[in-house]
Design a protein around this motif. Structure first.
Motif, mmCIF file in Angstrom:
data_model
loop_
_atom_site.group_PDB
_atom_site.id
_atom_site.type_symbol
_atom_site.label_atom_id
_atom_site.label_comp_id
_atom_site.label_asym_id
_atom_site.label_seq_id
_atom_site.Cartn_x
_atom_site.Cartn_y
_atom_site.Cartn_z
ATOM 1 N N ALA A 1 0.822 -1.208 0.000
ATOM 2 C CA ALA A 1 0.000 0.000 0.000
ATOM 3 C C ALA A 1 0.857 1.260 0.000
ATOM 4 O O ALA A 1 0.529 2.254 -0.654
ATOM 5 C CB ALA A 1 -0.929 -0.012 1.212
ATOM 6 N N THR A 2 1.978 1.208 0.729
ATOM 7 C CA THR A 2 2.893 2.365 0.747
ATOM 8 C C THR A 2 3.438 2.647 -0.647
ATOM 9 O O THR A 2 3.479 3.793 -1.106
ATOM 10 C CB THR A 2 4.049 2.106 1.726
ATOM 11 O OG1 THR A 2 3.522 1.931 3.044
ATOM 12 C CG2 THR A 2 5.029 3.270 1.726
ATOM 13 N N ASP A 3 3.846 1.595 -1.349
ATOM 14 C CA ASP A 3 4.359 1.766 -2.711
ATOM 15 C C ASP A 3 3.264 2.258 -3.651
ATOM 16 O O ASP A 3 3.514 3.093 -4.528
ATOM 17 C CB ASP A 3 4.921 0.437 -3.228
ATOM 18 C CG ASP A 3 6.174 0.004 -2.463
ATOM 19 O OD1 ASP A 3 6.807 0.867 -1.831
ATOM 20 O OD2 ASP A 3 6.499 -1.200 -2.490
ATOM 21 N N PHE A 4 2.052 1.753 -3.464
ATOM 22 C CA PHE A 4 0.947 2.196 -4.318
ATOM 23 C C PHE A 4 0.668 3.684 -4.112
ATOM 24 O O PHE A 4 0.482 4.435 -5.080
ATOM 25 C CB PHE A 4 -0.314 1.383 -4.010
ATOM 26 C CG PHE A 4 -1.541 1.878 -4.723
ATOM 27 C CD1 PHE A 4 -1.793 1.497 -6.032
ATOM 28 C CD2 PHE A 4 -2.431 2.737 -4.091
ATOM 29 C CE1 PHE A 4 -2.922 1.966 -6.704
ATOM 30 C CE2 PHE A 4 -3.553 3.212 -4.757
ATOM 31 C CZ PHE A 4 -3.794 2.825 -6.059
ATOM 32 N N LEU A 5 0.632 4.120 -2.858
ATOM 33 C CA LEU A 5 0.336 5.529 -2.565
ATOM 34 C C LEU A 5 1.454 6.448 -3.044
ATOM 35 O O LEU A 5 1.197 7.603 -3.403
ATOM 36 C CB LEU A 5 0.096 5.710 -1.065
ATOM 37 C CG LEU A 5 -1.179 5.040 -0.519
ATOM 38 C CD1 LEU A 5 -1.236 5.168 0.996
ATOM 39 C CD2 LEU A 5 -2.418 5.673 -1.151
ATOM 40 N N SER B 1 -6.517 7.040 -1.516
ATOM 41 C CA SER B 1 -6.532 6.734 -0.082
ATOM 42 C C SER B 1 -5.929 5.362 0.153
ATOM 43 O O SER B 1 -5.915 4.504 -0.746
ATOM 44 C CB SER B 1 -7.970 6.769 0.453
ATOM 45 O OG SER B 1 -8.550 8.035 0.247
ATOM 46 N N SER B 2 -5.464 5.140 1.378
ATOM 47 C CA SER B 2 -4.839 3.861 1.701
ATOM 48 C C SER B 2 -5.856 2.720 1.610
ATOM 49 O O SER B 2 -6.943 2.806 2.185
ATOM 50 C CB SER B 2 -4.240 3.895 3.104
ATOM 51 O OG SER B 2 -3.773 2.606 3.464
ATOM 52 N N PRO B 3 -5.506 1.646 0.928
ATOM 53 C CA PRO B 3 -6.421 0.504 0.817
ATOM 54 C C PRO B 3 -6.243 -0.538 1.917
ATOM 55 O O PRO B 3 -6.889 -1.581 1.881
ATOM 56 C CB PRO B 3 -6.041 -0.097 -0.542
ATOM 57 C CG PRO B 3 -4.569 0.156 -0.649
ATOM 58 C CD PRO B 3 -4.315 1.472 0.053
ATOM 59 N N VAL B 4 -5.370 -0.275 2.889
ATOM 60 C CA VAL B 4 -4.998 -1.298 3.869
ATOM 61 C C VAL B 4 -6.211 -1.857 4.599
ATOM 62 O O VAL B 4 -6.398 -3.083 4.687
ATOM 63 C CB VAL B 4 -3.966 -0.752 4.877
ATOM 64 C CG1 VAL B 4 -3.796 -1.728 6.049
ATOM 65 C CG2 VAL B 4 -2.628 -0.524 4.193
#
Length: 733
Positions: A513-517, A524-527
């Protein structure tokens, strides 16, 4: 008693719809007849590419007379000052009874008006006329169509109807705009062998009459005939046919009068990979391959096809099929040679021309992300440099075959050809096998990657898809799942469980998620959404695949419990082991020995101040992000004051809790939850004495310090048990 036949004649139906329609009618027709108080002795459903049929035997000719109780409005609304209101008058009028026939009865929800009606049974013929159109139009499926100028929808145009009640035509109509399809006794025979109309004299003569017109309406009989003829044809060439179940099911519903015919192709095509030849035959031509031995992959230059034509023309049919397969195999041979002339790695630049998803870039971008995730997995698993190097090569090449000529023409071979071309390119067998296995498990198949390369890259590929698509907020809803995210999540869990990979999925999700953001800062974060999605998958897999009782699954995963969610995704192996262990001790009765003690303690502990569960979890590894038990949530020395004890039972409880701390820690570290359960069983009599024995205490003592001290004892016991499960979620047998 009567017998009833309904046949719906159509243009050639899709094979999958025939199977679906038969299954739907098998479920619905019996129920619909029961709802109208008609119960036959038997209902048979038949189907071919050109017809769907229902044969009902020993159907009552008429409903029995019956009495029905009908509930009306509340008594307060129906009568005012003893006089009927508009509500009562309207209800009586609707039910065609006098107001004087209404009765007031008391129910759990208060007084209501009721009426008892004598219902005279209707004739079965009248009811069937109403039901038949509903049965036909009630079928569901994909790719329905309209034809003519009407709004009637069906997978293919309906051309005729047969409706016979015994030997009489039952009038049934389907209106489609200006066209009306009316029932008759005339059906249609085989297109080639019996093109003339077929008159059915009686409902029970249906099968015999259609067989005389070269139509076998029973799919089970067609399947048996196909299997028998395939075996006979394979024996003629001293081989064994490879009968794929899905292909067999499809072929059964593509023919009305099956004939197995053998064909041959040139021996030089056997130099192609077996998977290529099989794909051409099975997927594209619906032919059955012939092997020397079913247990081996050695093909013979023969195939068997199922014809719906004239058996007397089998040689002509065989020649036509041979010309088709020769051309397809010649194309495949050309593609294979051209692809093998290049090293697999040279195809990587072409991946930049293939879009993975509009907002997520190309397949080459996806490969880069897969490599990054695979590297993180390798780090968690603490793999050697040699292992990491092979995983890196597998990840780099895993999608390269998508742009080869063979896979472009035969997409079903992705991964399969990647393995072949990797070997031709000089890659190791481990790398080559990993390329094939990274697509596993495929669909409903339960075959798992067997190599570490395949396992790591498969997880990386699936996790990238999940994080990326969830990051775009394209979350599956209902039956809509265009990116097969449920299958991807199930695959990740299944691979970890099957291979016993000690992975922290929660950390991988956060890293992804960090790499995606970083690439999509506007998102928004998908976590949280991904975590919830995995928890849903875990519930389903534990119940359906591992056969764990629903309440034990809830006890392991919690209900919207952030701590249990984190713990589950930190260690999927632990989740599996705890759930399996809980089911085991339920089945052997050990759970009953501790259930009452722990559950009673947990219920009372809610009133105390001890943190629920494992307490605060502290990181101890920067690589795996594992979390240790917080001993403060388990250690009585931190939360209980022995000076406040007023009974020996409190002191005994306290001493046993002290002894329990190292056992609980060892139980989790070793995943040996039997140690914890045995310890809880040992403490159970002490806790029972604390509650109910001669030296029992009043938990909710007036002195607030004493009360808190006693609640803390119970809270600590609950926390020890919670290391295994939330006992409050367990339902007592």
């Amino acid at each position: 008693m009567s017998n009833f036949l309904l046949e719906v004649g159509t243009e050639e139906l899709p094979a999958d719809f025939v199977s679906s329609a038969i299954a739907q009618w098998q479920n619905k027709i019996s129920q619909s007849l029961s709802e109208v108080f008609l119960t036959p002795s038997d209902i048979k459903i038949y189907g071919t590419p050109r017809r769907l049929a229902i044969l009902i035997t020993d159907l009552p000719s008429q409903q029995s007379d019956r009495t029905e109780e009908i509930k009306g409005p509340p008594a307060k609304a129906a009568f005012k000052d003893g006089q009927p209101t508009k509500a009562a008058l309207g209800f009586a009028r609707k039910q065609e009874v006098a107001v004087e026939d209404l009765e007031i009865r008391d129910t759990p929800k208060g007084e209501f008006v009721f009426v008892y009606k004598q219902i005279q049974g209707r004739a079965a013929a009248e009811i069937l006329q109403e039901l038949c159109p509903q049965w036909i139009t009630g079928l569901e499926g994909k790719r329905f169509m309209r034809w003519g100028d009407g709004d009637l929808r069906f997978p293919r145009p309906i051309r005729w109807l047969v409706a016979l009640l015994d030997d009489a035509i039952l009038p049934v109509k389907l209106v489609n705009g200006s066209e009306t399809i009316e029932s008759d006794r005339l059906s249609r025979g085989h297109r080639v062998l019996h093109p003339q109309p077929v008159s059915i004299p009686h409902a029970t003569a249906y099968l015999e009459t259609m067989q005389s017109a070269y139509i076998e309406v029973d799919p089970d009989i067609r399947q048996q005939k196909i299997i028998s003829e395939i075996e006979a044809e394979a024996n003629k060439v001293k081989g064994t046919a490879d009968v794929f179940p899905d292909l067999l099911q499809e072929v059964v519903n593509l023919v009305e009068y099956p004939t197995a015919i053998t064909g041959k192709f040139k021996d030089n095509f056997l130099s192609l990979p077996t998977e290529v030849i099989t794909t051409v035959m099975v997927t594209h031509q619906r032919y059955f391959p012939v092997k020397q031995d079913i247990s081996q992959d050695t093909l013979l230059p023969y195939f068997i096809t199922i014809s719906n034509g004239d058996p007397a023309k089998r040689e002509i049919i065989s020649e036509g099929n041979q010309r088709v397969i020769q051309a397809r195999l010649a194309d495949a041979q050309f593609f294979y040679k051209a692809d093998c002339d290049e090293h697999l790695e040279t195809y990587l630049p072409q991946l930049e021309t293939v879009t993975f998803q509009e907002d997520l870039g190309t397949m080459r971008d996806k490969v880069d992300r897969i490599m990054e995730i695979a590297s993180s997995i390798a780090e968690q698993l603490d793999l050697s440099e040699a292992e990491r190097s092979e995983i890196e090569s597998t990840a780099l090449l895993c999608k390269a075959d998508l742009v080869t000529q063979m896979v472009y023409e035969f997409p079903e071979l992705q991964g399969v050809m990647g393995e072949k071309y990797a070997l031709v390119s000089g890659e190791s067998e481990t790398v080559a096998r990993g390329i094939f296995e990274h697509y596993l498990p495929r669909g409903a198949e339960d075959i798992m990657p067997a190599t570490l390369n395949g396992q790591v890259v498969a997880i990386a590929d699936k996790l990238d898809t999940l994080v990326s698509i969830f990051g775009l907020e394209m979350i599956p809803t209902g039956s809509s799942d265009p990116f097969a995210l449920r299958r991807a999540a199930n695959g990740i869990v299944a691979i970890i469980w099957e291979a016993n990979l000690d992975l922290n999925l929660a950390l991988l999700i956060r890293q992804g998620a960090t790499d995606f953001l970083a690439a999509h800062p506007e998102r928004s974060s998908p976590v949280a959404a991904i975590q919830e999605f995995f928890m849903q998958r875990l519930r389903t897999l534990l119940q359906d695949e591992k056969n764990i009782d629903y309440d034990l699954v809830n006890a392991v995963l919690g209900d919207a419990d952030a701590e249990y969610t984190e713990r589950a995704l930190n260690d999927l192996l632990d989740v599996r082991d705890r759930a399996t262990f809980l089911q085991q001790i339920r089945d052997n009765g050990k759970l009953d020995e501790i259930y009452e003690t722990v559950n009673r303690s947990a219920r009372l502990a809610v009133k105390g101040k001890v943190a629920m569960g494992e307490g605060k979890l502290e990181r101890f590894s920067p690589i795996s992000d594992r979390r240790d038990l917080d001993t403060q949530a388990l250690d009585p020395q931190k939360l209980v004051n022995p000076d406040l004890f007023e009974s020996p039972s409190e002191a005994a409880f306290y001493e046993r809790l002290l002894e329990l701390v190292p056992k609980t820690q060892a139980a989790q570290e070793q995943r040996n939850y039997q140690l914890l359960v045995d310890s809880l069983a040992e403490i159970a009599p002490i806790v029972s004495s604390f509650f109910d024995g001669e030296e029992s205490v009043l938990i909710m003592a007036e002195n607030p310090d004493v009360r808190r001290n006693r609640l803390n004892l119970l809270g600590l016991l609950r926390n020890h048990a919670r290391v295994l499960a939330d006992f409050g979620a367990i339902v007592k047998n």
